[in-house]
Motif scaffolding. Sequence first.
Motif, PDB file in Angstrom:
ATOM      1  N   TRP A 291       0.819  -1.221   0.000  1.00 49.36           N
ATOM      2  CA  TRP A 291       0.000   0.000   0.000  1.00 49.36           C
ATOM      3  C   TRP A 291       0.847   1.263   0.000  1.00 49.36           C
ATOM      4  N   TRP A 292       1.963   1.237   0.750  1.00 51.21           N
ATOM      5  CA  TRP A 292       2.754   2.463   0.842  1.00 51.21           C
ATOM      6  C   TRP A 292       3.492   2.749  -0.462  1.00 51.21           C
ATOM      7  N   VAL A 293       3.871   1.695  -1.210  1.00 46.27           N
ATOM      8  CA  VAL A 293       4.518   1.905  -2.509  1.00 46.27           C
ATOM      9  C   VAL A 293       3.523   2.517  -3.494  1.00 46.27           C
ATOM     10  N   LEU A 294       2.309   1.960  -3.527  1.00 49.95           N
ATOM     11  CA  LEU A 294       1.295   2.491  -4.441  1.00 49.95           C
ATOM     12  C   LEU A 294       0.911   3.921  -4.069  1.00 49.95           C
ATOM     13  N   ALA A 295       0.773   4.189  -2.775  1.00 48.74           N
ATOM     14  CA  ALA A 295       0.433   5.546  -2.350  1.00 48.74           C
ATOM     15  C   ALA A 295       1.538   6.533  -2.715  1.00 48.74           C
ATOM     16  N   LEU A 296       2.788   6.115  -2.558  1.00 50.71           N
ATOM     17  CA  LEU A 296       3.908   6.995  -2.881  1.00 50.71           C
ATOM     18  C   LEU A 296       3.924   7.364  -4.355  1.00 50.71           C
ATOM     19  N   PHE A 297       3.732   6.372  -5.217  1.00 50.97           N
ATOM     20  CA  PHE A 297       3.794   6.661  -6.647  1.00 50.97           C
ATOM     21  C   PHE A 297       2.515   7.314  -7.150  1.00 50.97           C
ATOM     22  N   ALA A 298       1.406   7.068  -6.500  1.00 50.03           N
ATOM     23  CA  ALA A 298       0.204   7.829  -6.836  1.00 50.03           C
ATOM     24  C   ALA A 298       0.420   9.307  -6.538  1.00 50.03           C
ATOM     25  N   ALA A 299       1.060   9.592  -5.404  1.00 49.45           N
ATOM     26  CA  ALA A 299       1.383  10.982  -5.077  1.00 49.45           C
ATOM     27  C   ALA A 299       2.325  11.584  -6.115  1.00 49.45           C
ATOM     28  N   LEU A 300       3.266  10.775  -6.624  1.00 48.18           N
ATOM     29  CA  LEU A 300       4.175  11.260  -7.655  1.00 48.18           C
ATOM     30  C   LEU A 300       3.403  11.665  -8.916  1.00 48.18           C
ATOM     31  N   PHE A 301       2.422  10.841  -9.309  1.00 53.43           N
ATOM     32  CA  PHE A 301       1.636  11.176 -10.493  1.00 53.43           C
ATOM     33  C   PHE A 301       0.766  12.409 -10.254  1.00 53.43           C
ATOM     34  N   VAL A 302       0.309  12.610  -9.034  1.00 47.72           N
ATOM     35  CA  VAL A 302      -0.445  13.827  -8.725  1.00 47.72           C
ATOM     36  C   VAL A 302       0.452  15.044  -8.878  1.00 47.72           C
ATOM     37  N   VAL A 303       1.687  14.955  -8.405  1.00 50.46           N
ATOM     38  CA  VAL A 303       2.634  16.070  -8.541  1.00 50.46           C
ATOM     39  C   VAL A 303       2.898  16.357 -10.017  1.00 50.46           C
ATOM     40  N   LEU A 304       3.095  15.301 -10.819  1.00 56.09           N
ATOM     41  CA  LEU A 304       3.310  15.505 -12.246  1.00 56.09           C
ATOM     42  C   LEU A 304       2.095  16.164 -12.896  1.00 56.09           C
ATOM     43  N   LEU A 409      -3.643  23.521 -23.478  1.00 54.67           N
ATOM     44  CA  LEU A 409      -4.792  22.667 -23.202  1.00 54.67           C
ATOM     45  C   LEU A 409      -4.393  21.190 -23.288  1.00 54.67           C
ATOM     46  N   VAL A 410      -3.596  20.848 -24.295  1.00 59.15           N
ATOM     47  CA  VAL A 410      -3.176  19.454 -24.446  1.00 59.15           C
ATOM     48  C   VAL A 410      -2.375  19.003 -23.225  1.00 59.15           C
ATOM     49  N   LYS A 411      -1.455  19.873 -22.737  1.00 48.20           N
ATOM     50  CA  LYS A 411      -0.674  19.510 -21.558  1.00 48.20           C
ATOM     51  C   LYS A 411      -1.587  19.297 -20.354  1.00 48.20           C
ATOM     52  N   LYS A 412      -2.593  20.144 -20.204  1.00 45.10           N
ATOM     53  CA  LYS A 412      -3.502  19.985 -19.074  1.00 45.10           C
ATOM     54  C   LYS A 412      -4.339  18.717 -19.202  1.00 45.10           C
ATOM     55  N   LEU A 413      -4.699  18.348 -20.428  1.00 44.92           N
ATOM     56  CA  LEU A 413      -5.433  17.093 -20.619  1.00 44.92           C
ATOM     57  C   LEU A 413      -4.567  15.897 -20.237  1.00 44.92           C
ATOM     58  N   PHE A 414      -3.281  15.952 -20.553  1.00 41.34           N
ATOM     59  CA  PHE A 414      -2.401  14.877 -20.104  1.00 41.34           C
ATOM     60  C   PHE A 414      -2.241  14.889 -18.589  1.00 41.34           C
ATOM     61  N   GLY A 415      -2.346  16.071 -17.989  1.00 43.25           N
ATOM     62  CA  GLY A 415      -2.367  16.125 -16.530  1.00 43.25           C
ATOM     63  C   GLY A 415      -3.560  15.383 -15.954  1.00 43.25           C
ATOM     64  N   VAL A 416      -4.722  15.510 -16.624  1.00 43.14           N
ATOM     65  CA  VAL A 416      -5.907  14.751 -16.206  1.00 43.14           C
ATOM     66  C   VAL A 416      -5.637  13.255 -16.304  1.00 43.14           C
ATOM     67  N   MET A 417      -4.949  12.830 -17.376  1.00 41.30           N
ATOM     68  CA  MET A 417      -4.594  11.417 -17.512  1.00 41.30           C
ATOM     69  C   MET A 417      -3.719  10.958 -16.352  1.00 41.30           C
ATOM     70  N   MET A 418      -2.779  11.807 -15.927  1.00 43.26           N
ATOM     71  CA  MET A 418      -1.924  11.454 -14.791  1.00 43.26           C
ATOM     72  C   MET A 418      -2.760  11.276 -13.524  1.00 43.26           C
ATOM     73  N   LEU A 419      -3.759  12.158 -13.331  1.00 39.37           N
ATOM     74  CA  LEU A 419      -4.638  12.001 -12.171  1.00 39.37           C
ATOM     75  C   LEU A 419      -5.432  10.695 -12.266  1.00 39.37           C
ATOM     76  N   ALA A 420      -5.832  10.324 -13.475  1.00 39.47           N
ATOM     77  CA  ALA A 420      -6.559   9.061 -13.639  1.00 39.47           C
ATOM     78  C   ALA A 420      -5.667   7.876 -13.296  1.00 39.47           C
ATOM     79  N   VAL A 421      -4.391   7.938 -13.678  1.00 34.12           N
ATOM     80  CA  VAL A 421      -3.465   6.860 -13.322  1.00 34.12           C
ATOM     81  C   VAL A 421      -3.312   6.782 -11.803  1.00 34.12           C
ATOM     82  N   ALA A 422      -3.219   7.942 -11.142  1.00 30.98           N
ATOM     83  CA  ALA A 422      -3.108   7.951  -9.681  1.00 30.98           C
ATOM     84  C   ALA A 422      -4.350   7.344  -9.040  1.00 30.98           C
TER      85      ALA A 422
END
Length: 625
Positions: A291-304, A409-422
């Motif tokens: 759980w802590w590994v997944l939470a850590l990398f989910a946080a990384l994708f949120v930062v990205l 806009l395209v960069k922000k849409l990819f940001g949404v994708m990163m949030l979806a991965v998280a």
Amino acid sequence: MTRIRPISTALLLMSLALQVQAQTASPAPPGATAAPAPSQAPPMAGINALLDSLKTSGDDFLPPDRAFRFDALPDGTDRVRLNWEIADGYYLYRARIRVMTPSTRAQLGAPQMPQGQIKTDEYFGRQEVYHHELVATVPVVRATGGAFELPLQVTYQGCADAGLCYPPITKDVTVHLSAGAASRAGGSPGSSAADGVAEQDWFASLIRSGNPLVMLGWFYLAGLVLAFTPCVLPMVPILSGIIAGGGRSVTTTRALALSVTYVLGMALTYTLAGIACAAAGRQVQAVFQQWWVLALFAALFVVLALSMFGLFTLQMPVAIQTRIANISNRQSAGTFGGVAVMGALSALIVTTCVGPALVGALLVISQTGQVARGGAALFAMSIGMGTPLLVVGASAGRLLPRAGPWMDLVKKLFGVMMLAVAAWMLARIVPERVALSLWAVPALILAWLLWSQTRGHSVATWGLRAAGVIAGLYGVALTAGSALGGTDPLAPIPAFAARTHELPFRSIKSVADLDREIAQAKAQSRGVLVDFSADWCTSCKEMERYTFTDPAVQAALSAAVLLRADVTQNDADDQALLKRFGIFGPPTIAFYGVDGQERTQYRVVGYMKAPAFASRTRAALHPPP
């Protein structure tokens, strides 16, 4: 004693003479191909055998061939039976038995062996062993239907209870298989189960004795198929976000180079981790599902994602940027080293499911030590998995706008994708109701972006705004569904969710639980299905949602005992269960017949669609008379 000694010597010489005379006078029995001819025995063999029979000291041990008497016989037209007679006080290791063939006319399935005894061994730790006797059968996939001689190389190892451990023993034997129907040894893995060999065993035999180019081609295709499963698809937004992070400087050449770097990092890590996993007999990926590994990398994708939304800029220190620019004019965003690291992490964290090709490669590495061929197969499969990513890289330079507000806009849409991965990663470790609310976050942000960041009255603008409205409604439905107790992202509102009849699985945790359930099912003359699952296994959820809910599948399983082993924690009991079956992770499904024996040729590894699974289930649990 002085009078007894000559008498004993005379008796000894007489016994020796009789034994030598019997050996020279008795011809070898017809058809005995596994044993050497008596004339091939060394001159002292009779003396040694006689002296061995007179030994009584506890420190004396039998020769290997007397401790473990071995022979191989045909068992029908497409099976070989291996027999061991094990002397009292000696035992064989199940994990040390290997069967191979150098023949190109046939391929071997996994040996089918009965349940042994668990022994804590001073040499190899906790092991399954056999005393007194062992009879194993090996499925044979034939290339032709005619009779032929099948050469086998059988390796085994055992020990004595008194403390001696013998080195591995390899026997070269030849078994005559009579004429029978060809079973398409050079065919495809899709037909292997019907021919008596499971898909993973087909891939394993391909590595052991198949043509190297054919082997690499099949594993590349297996990886390409795996690339379009939910286990691998999350890598697409990750790589797309990396390419988009390059901003306006992205060209087709650079985007392709970044993609190649990402795929090579993923492939090398996947290959090395697979080799280490097979050699150690452990689930490397399961370690990265804590759980802590997944939470850590989910946080990384949120930062990205926040970086792509423009809240801050991620970049390397100026001094390092200057050195890198002087060497190869690389930009701070999307450096090749960072992309390779992200590819390596994706291989361990994102791609969490197994399939027949992966299991076949791991079986060969762990059982035969053919690291080079097994590693090459894993690398080819990884490249197949990464091929769609290379297509993304080759096209991104043309598809991404070069300047203006569209690029932002395209960069922000990819940001949404990163949030979806998280959100996808966190959904493995949080309650399903909470997971719904997590999925609502990227949906609502996507709705806001598509509505607020588009201007004008063109058809494309109104199309994007309409998509934003749909995303907003979906986000609201996810939020409401979470509050109402919903658990399904595809049908978040419980009142509108389709009613499905879930299969009545019984949970098992240990080998003892499994043995108890199998014994009870055998007493009731019922077949058994054992499902290995985990919370972090995406394909397991696919099986649960689309395959186990199918009416044909449920009808085929109506009379069977359904067992489920949740190996999410990967603790000692989970590892013991996985080791018992010789598997490397979920999703894996095993079938037992009414006789309490596993039907290994019908084992399912990876996701399987409902019609194929129903057919496999009927063949495994309801074989024709």
